[in-house]
Write an enzyme that holds these catalytic residues in place. Structure first.
Site, PDB file in Angstrom:
ATOM      1  N   GLY A 248       3.732   2.614  -4.412  1.00 42.98           N
ATOM      2  CA  GLY A 248       4.487   2.504  -5.667  1.00 42.98           C
ATOM      3  C   GLY A 248       5.727   3.382  -5.612  1.00 42.98           C
TER       4      GLY A 248
ATOM      5  N   ARG B 146       3.046  -2.401  -0.424  1.00 38.14           N
ATOM      6  CA  ARG B 146       1.739  -1.810  -0.113  1.00 38.14           C
ATOM      7  C   ARG B 146       1.157  -2.452   1.144  1.00 38.14           C
ATOM      8  NH1 ARG B 146       0.492   1.624  -4.285  1.00 38.14           N
ATOM      9  NH2 ARG B 146       1.222   1.077  -6.361  1.00 38.14           N
TER      10      ARG B 146
ATOM     11  N   ASP C   9      -1.267   8.342  -0.782  1.00 39.28           N
ATOM     12  CA  ASP C   9      -2.417   8.508   0.123  1.00 39.28           C
ATOM     13  C   ASP C   9      -2.609   7.316   1.064  1.00 39.28           C
ATOM     14  OD1 ASP C   9      -3.048   7.111  -2.142  1.00 39.28           O
ATOM     15  OD2 ASP C   9      -4.897   8.193  -2.582  1.00 39.28           O
TER      16      ASP C   9
ATOM     17  N   THR D 173       4.016  10.878  -5.241  1.00 34.46           N
ATOM     18  CA  THR D 173       3.253  10.165  -6.256  1.00 34.46           C
ATOM     19  C   THR D 173       3.626  10.645  -7.647  1.00 34.46           C
ATOM     20  OG1 THR D 173       1.074   9.701  -7.190  1.00 34.46           O
ATOM     21  CG2 THR D 173       1.258  11.750  -5.963  1.00 34.46           C
TER      22      THR D 173
ATOM     23  N   ASP E 114       1.587  10.289  -9.901  1.00 32.63           N
ATOM     24  CA  ASP E 114       0.280  10.645 -10.471  1.00 32.63           C
ATOM     25  C   ASP E 114      -0.016  12.144 -10.362  1.00 32.63           C
ATOM     26  OD1 ASP E 114       0.101   7.919 -10.778  1.00 32.63           O
ATOM     27  OD2 ASP E 114      -1.210   7.609  -9.061  1.00 32.63           O
TER      28      ASP E 114
ATOM     29  N   ASP F  90      -1.544  13.817  -8.192  1.00 27.42           N
ATOM     30  CA  ASP F  90      -2.925  14.131  -7.806  1.00 27.42           C
ATOM     31  C   ASP F  90      -3.007  14.571  -6.347  1.00 27.42           C
ATOM     32  OD1 ASP F  90      -2.146  11.622  -6.973  1.00 27.42           O
ATOM     33  OD2 ASP F  90      -4.099  10.691  -7.276  1.00 27.42           O
TER      34      ASP F  90
ATOM     35  N   ARG G 107      -3.486   6.260 -12.330  1.00 26.00           N
ATOM     36  CA  ARG G 107      -4.657   5.777 -11.587  1.00 26.00           C
ATOM     37  C   ARG G 107      -5.902   6.589 -11.943  1.00 26.00           C
ATOM     38  NH1 ARG G 107      -4.490   1.914  -7.360  1.00 26.00           N
ATOM     39  NH2 ARG G 107      -2.419   2.289  -6.547  1.00 26.00           N
TER      40      ARG G 107
HETATM   41  O1  F6P Z   1       0.084   5.478  -7.935  1.00 31.14           O
HETATM   42  C1  F6P Z   1       1.201   5.238  -8.717  1.00 31.14           C
HETATM   43  C2  F6P Z   1       0.941   4.162  -9.742  1.00 31.14           C
HETATM   44  O2  F6P Z   1       2.085   4.034 -10.565  1.00 31.14           O
HETATM   45  C3  F6P Z   1      -0.318   4.363 -10.584  1.00 31.14           C
HETATM   46  O3  F6P Z   1      -0.115   5.297 -11.613  1.00 31.14           O
HETATM   47  C4  F6P Z   1      -0.585   2.943 -11.039  1.00 31.14           C
HETATM   48  O4  F6P Z   1      -1.953   2.727 -11.324  1.00 31.14           O
HETATM   49  C5  F6P Z   1      -0.182   2.131  -9.847  1.00 31.14           C
HETATM   50  O5  F6P Z   1       0.737   2.908  -9.106  1.00 31.14           O
HETATM   51  C6  F6P Z   1       0.437   0.806 -10.198  1.00 31.14           C
HETATM   52  O6  F6P Z   1       0.690   0.114  -9.023  1.00 31.14           O
HETATM   53  P1  F6P Z   1       1.597  -1.188  -8.911  1.00 31.14           P
HETATM   54  O7  F6P Z   1       3.030  -0.767  -8.939  1.00 31.14           O
HETATM   55  O8  F6P Z   1       1.209  -1.784  -7.612  1.00 31.14           O
HETATM   56  O9  F6P Z   1       1.267  -2.061 -10.094  1.00 31.14           O
END
Ligand code: F6P
Length: 314
Positions: free
Chosen positions: A11, A72, A103, A126, A128, A130, A172
């Site tokens: 992401g 991804r 990760d 990230t 997040d 984390d 997440r």
């Molecule tokens: O890990 C970053 C994040 O933005 C999370 O907070 C969220 O759950 C996820 O990516 C969303 O992913 P995508 O952009 O694939 O919908």
């Protein structure tokens, strides 16, 4: 060191461009070329490149997203993915690869380094937040401020209509963004995955706050928050990515319905979603991204990207 490759995976996060810029400009200052690979691991598997240099990255520090694009993609899940990647590493005459990702992306970088001797430097990213061993990751500050400002805006409409508004916040399985935004935004209740919640307790708090004269409520809920005490609560969307991760989503809608049924307070929900990753990065994230970028380049130059050198303690 003549040439390094760089890619961004997973992401996107605010300040990725600050990292790319810092790596590129520091490398160019030392006479090292930088070759960008587009769309994460897909770029180096399929040889989709993008030349970048000191000048083209100059004004990118204020831009959100990633100029390289992201995905991804998992090379270990693609037919001959790793072999194609290694061939391109040779074909483009790279001395090292700087990989900026979370990760999953860095899990691949780690395996390439340990199992395939590909010289890589991992640069953690990230929103997040984390990540152990560090207080903040770049992107978090921008995301938490966007979530907080969204709560500020939702308060005016919640107050006007005497409503409960449940705000779903990314992160997440980590509650950092929700916790930061919930506290800073003055939410009545903040729910994080680390602390499973009880519907009874939430409703009790909302009722108590109304009795105290507050005519509206804000509930900040992390997308990965869970119910405690065996209460059943469906919170997941369908679908998994190439790394097998489920997509989280839906908790705010379900929670708003439950709250309205239990308390009788009119309730609405808002999913902030990808808004939290958009726009211009904050000053804090630009500075942190720049520092992380410079450090990644220095690690690449110090030859710590080579397994043999690591083994010999260089
Ligand atoms: O890990 C970053 C994040 O933005 C999370 O907070 C969220 O759950 C996820 O990516 C969303 O992913 P995508 O952009 O694939 O919908």
């Amino acid at each position: 060191m003549k040439r390094i490759g760089i890619l961004t995976g997973g992401g996107d996060a605010p300040a990725l461009n600050a990292v790319i810029r810092a790596v590129t400009r520091s490398a160019n200052n030392d006479g090292t070329e930088v070759l960008g690979f587009q769309e994460g691991w897909r770029g180096i598997i399929e040889g989709i490149t993008m030349p970048i240099d000191w000048k083209t990255t100059d004004d990118k520090i204020s831009e959100g997203g990633t100029i390289l694009g992201s995905s991804r993609t998992n090379p270990f899940r693609r037919n001959n993915g790793v072999e194609m990647l290694k061939e391109n590493f040779k074909k483009f005459q790279l001395d090292a690869l700087v990989v900026i990702g979370g990760d999953d992306t860095l899990g691949v970088a780690n395996r390439l380094f340990h199992e395939h001797d590909v010289p890589t430097v991992g640069c953690p990213k990230t929103i997040d937040n984390d990540l152990s061993a560090t207080d903040f990751t770049f992107g978090y500050d921008t995301a938490v401020n966007i979530a907080m400002e969204s709560i500020d805006k939702l308060i005016t409409t919640a107050r006007s209509h005497r409503r409960v508004i449940v705000v779903e916040i990314m992160g997440r399985h980590a509650g950092w963004i929700a916790a930061g935004a919930g506290i800073a935004g003055g939410a009545d209740v903040t729910l994080v995955p680390e602390n499973p919640f009880s519907l009874d307790r939430i409703c009790k708090t909302l009722r108590r706050n109304r009795e105290r004269g507050k005519l509206y409520n804000i509930v900040a809920v992390a997308e990965g928050a869970k119910l405690g005490g065996g209460e059943d609560f469906h919170t997941q969307d369908d679908g998994v990515d190439e790394f097998g991760h489920i997509r989280l989503g839906g908790i705010a809608k379900a929670l708003a319905r439950e709250i309205e049924d239990r308390t009788g307070y009119e309730s609405r929900h808002v999913v902030l979603g990808h808004l939290q990753r958009g726009g211009h990065p904050s000053a804090f994230d630009r500075v942190l991204g720049t520092r992380v970028g410079i450090k990644s380049l220095r690690d690449a130059q110090s030859r710590r990207v080579r397994k043999d050198d690591c083994a010999q303690g260089r």
